[in-house]
Enzyme design. Structure first.
Site, PDB file in Angstrom:
ATOM      1  CE  LYS A  71      -3.467  64.437  47.095  1.00 58.59           C
ATOM      2  NZ  LYS A  71      -3.973  65.259  46.019  1.00 58.59           N
ATOM      3  CB  THR A  73      -3.880  59.034  38.906  1.00 60.23           C
ATOM      4  OG1 THR A  73      -3.881  59.848  37.697  1.00 60.23           O
ATOM      5  CG2 THR A  73      -3.684  57.327  37.762  1.00 60.23           C
ATOM      6  NE  ARG A  94      -8.324  68.575  45.735  1.00 57.53           N
ATOM      7  CZ  ARG A  94      -7.599  69.117  46.067  1.00 57.53           C
ATOM      8  NH1 ARG A  94      -7.082  70.577  46.132  1.00 57.53           N
ATOM      9  NH2 ARG A  94      -6.164  68.119  45.158  1.00 57.53           N
ATOM     10  CE  LYS A 105      -1.800  70.161  41.432  1.00 64.65           C
ATOM     11  NZ  LYS A 105      -2.491  69.251  41.352  1.00 64.65           N
ATOM     12  CB  ALA A 273      -4.491  72.003  48.795  1.00 64.04           C
ATOM     13  CG  PHE A 301      -0.952  69.817  48.269  1.00 63.73           C
ATOM     14  CD1 PHE A 301      -0.553  69.881  46.851  1.00 63.73           C
ATOM     15  CD2 PHE A 301      -1.193  71.696  48.239  1.00 63.73           C
ATOM     16  CE1 PHE A 301      -0.455  71.096  45.517  1.00 63.73           C
ATOM     17  CE2 PHE A 301      -1.014  72.272  46.945  1.00 63.73           C
ATOM     18  CZ  PHE A 301      -0.917  72.517  45.742  1.00 63.73           C
ATOM     19  CG  PHE A 381       6.116  54.532  38.184  1.00 68.78           C
ATOM     20  CD1 PHE A 381       6.372  55.760  37.250  1.00 68.78           C
ATOM     21  CD2 PHE A 381       5.670  54.931  39.163  1.00 68.78           C
ATOM     22  CE1 PHE A 381       5.980  57.458  37.007  1.00 68.78           C
ATOM     23  CE2 PHE A 381       5.045  56.367  39.062  1.00 68.78           C
ATOM     24  CZ  PHE A 381       4.668  57.546  38.692  1.00 68.78           C
ATOM     25  CD1 TRP A 409      -1.321  57.574  34.290  1.00 72.34           C
ATOM     26  CD2 TRP A 409      -0.747  56.000  32.877  1.00 72.34           C
ATOM     27  NE1 TRP A 409      -1.263  58.107  33.531  1.00 72.34           N
ATOM     28  CE2 TRP A 409      -0.400  57.544  32.402  1.00 72.34           C
ATOM     29  CE3 TRP A 409       0.206  54.964  32.618  1.00 72.34           C
ATOM     30  CZ2 TRP A 409       0.553  57.576  31.236  1.00 72.34           C
ATOM     31  CZ3 TRP A 409       0.718  55.146  31.791  1.00 72.34           C
ATOM     32  CH2 TRP A 409       0.688  56.337  31.136  1.00 72.34           C
TER      33      TRP A 409
END
Length: 556
Positions: A71, A73, A94, A105, A273, A301, A381, A409
């Site tokens: 998210k 990224t 954030r 995480k 969150a 999240f 991916f 990415w």
């Protein structure tokens, strides 16, 4: 393959004054923190206050899985793509918490070639905002205990102290503690608790405050305890507000950094969150809207937690009107929701994809209830097959939302151009008729049940006796009109992390309720949700080091 930190450390950064110039900000309107970081001055924010707002794009995601969604990224890559296309865009993100950085995480700087930098600074101490929040929180705790020690003129009942200490680290041993042991001069013996700094009400207050005066008004309303006859005791009663505001004065100013491709990024605040509203500060978002034509922001999240709170708390409080929502998903995560183990996600499996895509379906349905146009961004991916991608695209289009592939990415802004073009098309051609999920005048239980049924898909809500009693007390104290902040696991639409996909036939249980009177919302804790996380068996901290040249390694 290079790691995120290696990519970030090899990047050529521009001096922050040059990045600021892209938003027509002069060096005099910055407070520099070295060469690559700065805070935006109050004078700058006031100067642009009357300018028209740009467009606001929210990035959210399906429920997170071990397969990853990307998210942040995607948010950063989208901002970079707008920059490549010559658009005046800014990110509003954030700040990361140290707890997840050293836990499991990871940070909040993005990944691959879609990162904000300097990455190490951002993920560690940054400009000291979180330390200021921790200090202000614990000052209030110290003043509270000292008041009791010095005669307790307010008649505070030590059994009804609700203010907790905090630290920005995962430390399960501090969840439930006893303080005041020792001699009479060491304070009153009582049970106490710690929360992680991002779960502190002061973090939520800082992110919802319009300016320093609003911050002080909100700090004054914090309920720290109740008296023996049940009356609330506030930070104002303890004469704590001025000193707390002094600690937070600089932290109130939004921070400016850049992406790998020099897109400006305003990074400020970071409420948990689960426990708070999980968004960057109102000041950062509003500053972005005045300084740029397009603001890309994100919520924490999955959409059931982050987007719901962004809409029903942040937008309600700040008067924000989002123009578009980008919903991030991956083929891998959808197959995981369909029952495929993490080790087998690389293989094509259309049957599992069909089973797991119901999670995406529910999030699409939820977001459309807010009357904001939705674009699904499928984060690509190399293991995704054309058949899988085509299936997701057709699924999204058949449900009334737009679709784009994202490959930020690997390719940075260039990999986000298709997504950026689709978002621009939506901004130009589709109208946002944003509305919140429930009205202010609804009762607190009605608000909880509306979210549970409409967003989570629950059949009903059960309450512990103490939660019921607290809801009654909060209502009697005049907070019925507050929005509710439901704290639950991020891994499921339900309050049970094991229920993947789109669960049916479940109820949620409200275990605990408390008022964040300064922030202006009521928190309901569901299931086994914790406000102080613990470290995993093998913490990320084990892999972090500094070499002989002072270069940090192992930070993702």
């Amino acid at each position: 393959m290079k790691t995120d930190i290696e990519i970030a450390q090899e990047a050529e950064l521009l001096p922050i004054r040059e990045v600021a110039a892209r938003l027509d900000i002069s060096e005099d309107e910055l407070e520099l923190y070295g060469t690559y970081k700065a805070k935006l001055t109050d004078e700058l924010l006031q100067k642009h206050a009357d300018k028209p707002d740009g467009k606001l794009v929210l990035v959210t995601a399906i429920n997170p899985t071990p397969a990853g969604e990307g998210k942040t990224t995607t948010s950063i890559g989208l901002g970079q793509a707008f920059g490549l296309m010559g658009k005046k865009a800014v990110l509003a993100l954030r700040e990361p918490s140290l707890g997840p950085c050293f836990g499991i995480k990871g940070g909040a700087a993005g990944g691959g070639y879609a990162q904000v930098v300097p990455m190490e600074d951002l993920n560690l101490h940054f400009t000291g905002d979180f330390h200021a929040i921790t200090a202000a929180n614990n000052l209030l705790a110290a003043l509270l205990d000292n008041h009791i020690q010095q005669g307790n003129a307010l008649g505070i009942d030590p059994r009804q102290i609700v203010w907790k200490r905090c630290m920005d680290m995962n430390d399960r041993s501090l969840r439930n503690i006893v303080v005041g042991l020792g001699s009479k001069m060491d304070g009153m013996v009582r049970e106490d608790h710690f929360v992680i700094t991002v779960a502190s009400e002061i973090m939520a207050i800082l992110c919802l405050a319009d300016d320093l005066q609003d911050l002080k008004r909100r700090l004054a309303r914090i309920i720290v305890a109740y008296t023996f006859d049940g009356k609330p005791v506030t930070a104002d009663d303890l004469q704590a507000v001025g000193a707390m505001a002094a600690l937070l004065k600089e932290a109130m100013k939004p921070n400016l950094i850049q992406t790998l491709e020099h897109t400006p990024a305003i990074v400020h605040g970071g409420p948990f969150a689960n426990i708070a509203h999980g968004c960057n500060s109102i000041r950062a978002t509003k500053a972005g809207l005045k300084l740029a034509d397009i603001v890309v922001t994100e919520a924490g999240f999955g959409a059931d937690l982050g987007a719901e709170k962004f809409f029903d708390i942040k937008c309600r409080k700040a008067g924000l009107h989002p123009d578009c929502v980008v919903l991030v998903a991956t083929v891998r995560a959808l197959k995981y929701n369909g029952g495929v183990p993490k080790t087998e996600l690389a293989a094509e499996n259309l049957n599992a994809l069909k089973r797991g895509i119901v999670n995406l379906e529910k999030h699409i349905e939820n977001l459309l209830k807010y009357q904001v146009p939705v674009v699904v961004a499928l984060n690509s991916f190399v293991t995704d097959t054309k058949a899988e991608t085509d299936f997701v695209e057709e699924f999204c289009r058949s449900r009334g939302c737009d679709f784009a592939l994202s490959n930020v990415w690997e390719h940075g802004g260039e990999g986000g151009v298709a997504l950026a073009e689709k978002v621009l098309e939506v901004l130009e051609q589709k109208e946002s008729r944003f509305q919140t999920l429930y009205p202010d005048e609804a009762g607190l239980e009605e608000k909880i049940e509306t979210i549970a049924k409409e967003i989570y898909g629950a059949e009903g809500v059960t309450y512990s006796p103490s939660a019921k009693a607290e809801l009654k007390k909060i209502t009697e104290l005049g907070m019925r009109s507050f929005p509710v902040c439901l704290a639950k696991t991020q891994y499921s639409l339900s309050d049970d992390p094991a229920k993947l996909g789109r669960p049916h036939g479940f109820s949620i249980n409200v275990r605990e309720v408390y008022a964040s009177a300064g922030a202006g919302f009521v928190v309901a804790i569901l299931g086994a949700m914790m406000t102080m996380p613990g470290l995993p068996k093998t913490p990320a901290a084990n892999n972090i080091d500094v070499d002989e040249n002072g270069r940090i390694t192992g930070l993702f």
